[in-house]
Write an enzyme that holds these catalytic residues in place. Structure first.
Site, PDB file in Angstrom:
ATOM      1  N   GLU A   8      29.235 -51.809   8.785  1.00  0.00           N
ATOM      2  CA  GLU A   8      29.033 -53.045   9.524  1.00  0.00           C
ATOM      3  C   GLU A   8      30.026 -53.990   9.000  1.00  0.00           C
ATOM      4  OE1 GLU A   8      26.370 -54.299   6.110  1.00  0.00           O
ATOM      5  OE2 GLU A   8      27.016 -52.404   7.356  1.00  0.00           O
ATOM      6  N   CYS A  43      23.216 -48.020   3.392  1.00  0.00           N
ATOM      7  CA  CYS A  43      22.800 -48.466   2.070  1.00  0.00           C
ATOM      8  C   CYS A  43      21.661 -48.289   1.532  1.00  0.00           C
ATOM      9  CB  CYS A  43      23.282 -49.762   2.087  1.00  0.00           C
ATOM     10  SG  CYS A  43      23.481 -50.411   0.047  1.00  0.00           S
ATOM     11  N   HIS A  81      28.459 -49.648   3.771  1.00  0.00           N
ATOM     12  CA  HIS A  81      28.379 -50.789   4.560  1.00  0.00           C
ATOM     13  C   HIS A  81      29.362 -50.600   5.913  1.00  0.00           C
ATOM     14  CE1 HIS A  81      25.105 -53.017   2.960  1.00  0.00           C
ATOM     15  NE2 HIS A  81      25.513 -52.621   1.597  1.00  0.00           N
TER      16      HIS A  81
END
EC number: 2.4.2.-
Length: 308
Positions: free
Chosen positions: A279, A177, A277
């Site tokens: 994650e 990001c 993202h």
């Protein structure tokens, strides 16, 4: 409007930056004892603090698992009775690294000087520039948009310094990001400060901490395409995006609006940045695993270079 800005290829990604952007090893003993004095400063001999130190200084945690540094926030935080400045990072980031086989180390912003940057990079095998608040638009020659976050100059300077040092060393880098934007601006690129002004919708950031899932399409022949295939649905939360692409970078993914969603540096060194993202999708560790594998390779090369 087509946002897939013309890419620049052929520039030197390690050229001097604009002035405004400058800003113990385990030997089988107790890993928590004080290090030998000779290990305290990789620049004590007057050399270049950003070059790789002797391989014997590289991993205080041993060579079996690569050490991955993740940049972090430094913000005012309330916890219990305290209301204090604190360094932190959402756990999903370092869980992605540990689940992929690495050891995660957090790197909150601190004063930048060549020695501190060199000391940090000497302890790492890979670097993740994580998500967070918007970059100061002054870094790419613009005035702030009303929707742009209040600047965090300390974090900006810290991440630019770590990134440039990592690139000089050939260290693997993953941007997430904001990290994609840091990579792009560090190499001379610019940003769209507020996508809704251009696209007419807020589909890339729903707000209130809700991640939007968007389809992205990869560019054939890129590292990213090799990792995730031709397309993927990814979790997004960003209102800014890449405008002009930094020197040497190639666009490796776009979305249906033409927004650039990933960049990478061609070549043998793993340098990849995604606007989404990963994650937030830890059932898919392909990007984290690729970084950790690259970090293991980097660690191995440093070990082989050690004088016998």
């Amino acid at each position: 409007m087509d946002l897939s800005a013309s890419r620049s290829d052929g520039g030197d990604p390690l050229r001097p930056a604009s002035p405004r952007l400058r800003s113990p090893v385990s030997d089988g003993g107790d890993p928590l004892r004080p290090a030998s004095p000779r290990l305290r400063s990789p620049v004590s001999d007057g050399g270049d603090p950003l070059r790789p130190a002797s391989p014997r200084l590289r991993s205080p945690l041993g060579a079996s698992r690569p050490v991955v540094g993740l940049t972090a926030y430094l913000e005012q935080v309330r916890t219990g009775v305290w209301d204090i400045p604190a360094g932190y990072l959402p756990a999903d980031y370092f869980e992605g690294i540990t689940m992929a086989g690495g050891v995660a180390v957090l790197l909150p912003p601190q004063p930048v000087d060549p020695e501190s940057v060199g000391c940090v990079l000497d302890s790492l095998h890979a670097l993740v520039i994580t998500g967070g608040y918007d970059l100061d638009p002054a870094a790419y020659g613009q005035e702030p948009h009303p929707a742009t976050d209040h600047p965090r100059p300390g974090r900006d300077a810290w991440e630019f310094a770590l990134l440039r040092g990592a690139l000089q060393r050939g260290m693997p880098v993953l941007g997430i990001c904001r990290g994609t934007q840091v990579l792009n601006v560090a190499l001379g690129g610019t940003l769209h400060q507020h996508l809704p002004d251009i696209l007419g919708h807020s589909g890339h950031r729903a707000g209130n901490g809700v991640f939007t899932r968007l389809p992205v399409h990869t560019a054939s022949g890129t590292r990213l395409a090799e990792l995730i295939g031709e397309s993927a649905d990814v979790p997004c939360y960003h209102h800014q995006a890449i405008d002009q692409v930094g020197e040497g970078l190639v666009v490796s993914a776009v979305d249906v609006d033409g927004v650039i969603e990933a960049l990478e540096l061609p070549g043998d060194t793993f340098v990849l940045a995604v606007q989404w993202h990963p994650e937030k999708s830890l059932d898919d560790l392909r990007l984290f695993k690729a970084l950790v594998d690259a970090a293991s390779g980097y660690a191995g090369r440093q070990s082989q270079a050690e004088p016998r």
